[in-house]
Design a protein around this motif. Sequence first.
Motif, PDB file in Angstrom:
ATOM      1  N   GLN A 120      -4.615 -26.227  -3.308  1.00  0.00           N
ATOM      2  CA  GLN A 120      -5.186 -25.172  -4.139  1.00  0.00           C
ATOM      3  C   GLN A 120      -6.707 -25.151  -4.048  1.00  0.00           C
ATOM      4  OE1 GLN A 120      -3.508 -24.645  -8.181  1.00  0.00           O
ATOM      5  NE2 GLN A 120      -2.044 -26.240  -7.604  1.00  0.00           N
ATOM      6  N   SER A 212      -2.361 -18.924 -10.615  1.00  0.00           N
ATOM      7  CA  SER A 212      -1.203 -19.125 -11.469  1.00  0.00           C
ATOM      8  C   SER A 212      -0.583 -20.464 -11.103  1.00  0.00           C
ATOM      9  CB  SER A 212      -0.182 -17.997 -11.271  1.00  0.00           C
ATOM     10  OG  SER A 212       0.977 -18.230 -12.043  1.00  0.00           O
ATOM     11  N   ASP A 213      -0.740 -21.448 -11.991  1.00  0.00           N
ATOM     12  CA  ASP A 213      -0.224 -22.797 -11.743  1.00  0.00           C
ATOM     13  C   ASP A 213       0.489 -23.254 -13.011  1.00  0.00           C
ATOM     14  OD1 ASP A 213       0.370 -25.287 -10.818  1.00  0.00           O
ATOM     15  OD2 ASP A 213      -1.681 -26.049 -10.873  1.00  0.00           O
ATOM     16  N   ASN A 219       9.965 -23.051 -12.475  1.00  0.00           N
ATOM     17  CA  ASN A 219       9.007 -21.990 -12.175  1.00  0.00           C
ATOM     18  C   ASN A 219       9.282 -20.832 -13.131  1.00  0.00           C
ATOM     19  OD1 ASN A 219       7.797 -23.102  -9.583  1.00  0.00           O
ATOM     20  ND2 ASN A 219       9.966 -23.104  -9.053  1.00  0.00           N
ATOM     21  N   HIS A 224       6.220 -14.759 -12.984  1.00  0.00           N
ATOM     22  CA  HIS A 224       6.357 -14.623 -11.537  1.00  0.00           C
ATOM     23  C   HIS A 224       7.139 -13.380 -11.144  1.00  0.00           C
ATOM     24  CE1 HIS A 224       5.713 -19.240 -11.100  1.00  0.00           C
ATOM     25  NE2 HIS A 224       4.588 -18.574 -10.899  1.00  0.00           N
ATOM     26  N   PHE A 229       2.759  -9.480 -11.301  1.00  0.00           N
ATOM     27  CA  PHE A 229       1.882  -9.426 -10.136  1.00  0.00           C
ATOM     28  C   PHE A 229       1.172  -8.069 -10.047  1.00  0.00           C
ATOM     29  CE2 PHE A 229       4.913 -12.627  -7.977  1.00  0.00           C
ATOM     30  CZ  PHE A 229       4.290 -13.683  -8.635  1.00  0.00           C
ATOM     31  N   LEU A 243      -4.994 -13.460  -5.418  1.00  0.00           N
ATOM     32  CA  LEU A 243      -4.098 -14.141  -6.350  1.00  0.00           C
ATOM     33  C   LEU A 243      -3.530 -15.366  -5.654  1.00  0.00           C
ATOM     34  CD1 LEU A 243      -2.247 -14.472  -8.857  1.00  0.00           C
ATOM     35  CD2 LEU A 243      -0.646 -12.900  -7.734  1.00  0.00           C
ATOM     36  N   VAL A 245      -0.726 -18.405  -6.187  1.00  0.00           N
ATOM     37  CA  VAL A 245       0.416 -18.825  -6.991  1.00  0.00           C
ATOM     38  C   VAL A 245       0.933 -20.153  -6.461  1.00  0.00           C
ATOM     39  CG1 VAL A 245       2.736 -18.257  -7.787  1.00  0.00           C
ATOM     40  CG2 VAL A 245       1.048 -16.431  -7.451  1.00  0.00           C
ATOM     41  N   ASN A 246       0.958 -21.158  -7.332  1.00  0.00           N
ATOM     42  CA  ASN A 246       1.548 -22.446  -6.986  1.00  0.00           C
ATOM     43  C   ASN A 246       2.943 -22.512  -7.609  1.00  0.00           C
ATOM     44  OD1 ASN A 246       1.636 -25.287  -6.106  1.00  0.00           O
ATOM     45  ND2 ASN A 246       1.586 -25.713  -8.295  1.00  0.00           N
ATOM     46  N   PHE A 247       3.950 -22.773  -6.797  1.00  0.00           N
ATOM     47  CA  PHE A 247       5.296 -22.952  -7.316  1.00  0.00           C
ATOM     48  C   PHE A 247       5.980 -24.052  -6.513  1.00  0.00           C
ATOM     49  CE2 PHE A 247       5.471 -19.814  -4.024  1.00  0.00           C
ATOM     50  CZ  PHE A 247       6.705 -19.898  -3.402  1.00  0.00           C
ATOM     51  N   LEU A 266       5.624 -10.975  -3.927  1.00  0.00           N
ATOM     52  CA  LEU A 266       4.176 -10.858  -3.724  1.00  0.00           C
ATOM     53  C   LEU A 266       3.860  -9.835  -2.638  1.00  0.00           C
ATOM     54  CD1 LEU A 266       3.187 -14.639  -3.940  1.00  0.00           C
ATOM     55  CD2 LEU A 266       2.334 -12.819  -5.441  1.00  0.00           C
TER      56      LEU A 266
END
Length: 388
Positions: A120, A212-213, A219, A224, A229, A243, A245-247, A266
């Motif tokens: 990240q 977004s974490d 998740n 999400h 989004f 943007l 996004v960590n998932f 996304l």
Amino acid sequence: MRRREKKDHAKAALSADRSSSIAVNSFVTRCVATGGLVVFAVASAGLSLALLGRPDLDAPSDGHVRLLEAKTDLNGHVVATLQNQELGLKILTLDRCIIGAQYLQEEFQDQAAFTGFALQEAVVFVNRSLRRVLQLGLGAASVPNFLRSRRIQVDVVEVSETVIDMAEKHFGFSSCRRGNTKACQQRFGRTVQGDGREFLFGRDRRYDLVISDVFVGSNPGHLHSLEVFQRIQQQWLWPSGVLMVNFVGFHSGHRSHISRKLARTLRHVFATTRCFRDEDPAEHLDAAANLVCLASDQAFHFNVPTTGDFSNPAPFSSVWVMKHFQQWQVLPAEDGNESIFQDSQNELLEMDSQAEIQAHFWSHAQTLIPSHVWTALGLLCCSESRKN
């Protein structure tokens, strides 16, 4: 990153000695990615998880794992800060999930303890001017602290007041809610306690980057979906904004359908989406991992340095991850009109085969935490999801 030359010598000595903080970087991340399977906790013969519901600085220790503080937040979740001296880590947990960590040694604290956070942090090399960032989900503040140290203003939204307090007290985070708040906010950014979705749909402000974490054992689908989004794209990002996004999920095989669906969502909103795994996709093919997707309406690339610290970084260090992550791209664009995540589906992006994942990583967890700790805690983890 600017580091003293002696830091590299210290790293080499640490790696050659006991369990290296740098060596556990990827290893601990994989354990965390199972849904928070690993929890670092002080233990004695009769300790139960319920005892972690109050501060107890004098709690017994098994020699290298020590509880520093524990509180129950207003949502009934136990938030704890623990210290594993052997691994050289300070860890933040929520219930039985690890939500962040920091190296104990001061000279290492500018580096991410987990490869997922290092991935990240590599966003600083995107070909954009990052002046103002919004982050949903705080954890131990690894990423906000990193960005702020580079004079990037980061606003944070976190659902747990106790997580904010712990991050400020134990992990060097500035919430800018006390003292000279105006000057602090102008330098570092604001901190808002509240649900991330409610925040997004309650106001708007333009940012260069939105992070977004919010993974804590699952998740959360309410953050999400296509609608979320689109809201971020239309109301929160500048036209060139990104943007991130960590998932957590699988990148290949039949179990990757959730990850592919999220990436597809996304791409339905943004012109460009690129997703990366926090380790080589050829490694641990059957394991869940942190997957980080970056999306923007304008094409982007990364200008990662090749000299100085980046010329020959120690394996699994933050710099090493930043140098190699572009080789770990996953979840390519697909043909056809397969489904995407929408609010109307009311879906949580739960990892499938959760029991299988937990069993797979249990052997890894026992190598990090003494058996009697797990016996005292009563095992496994995180069936609950938490909105952020």
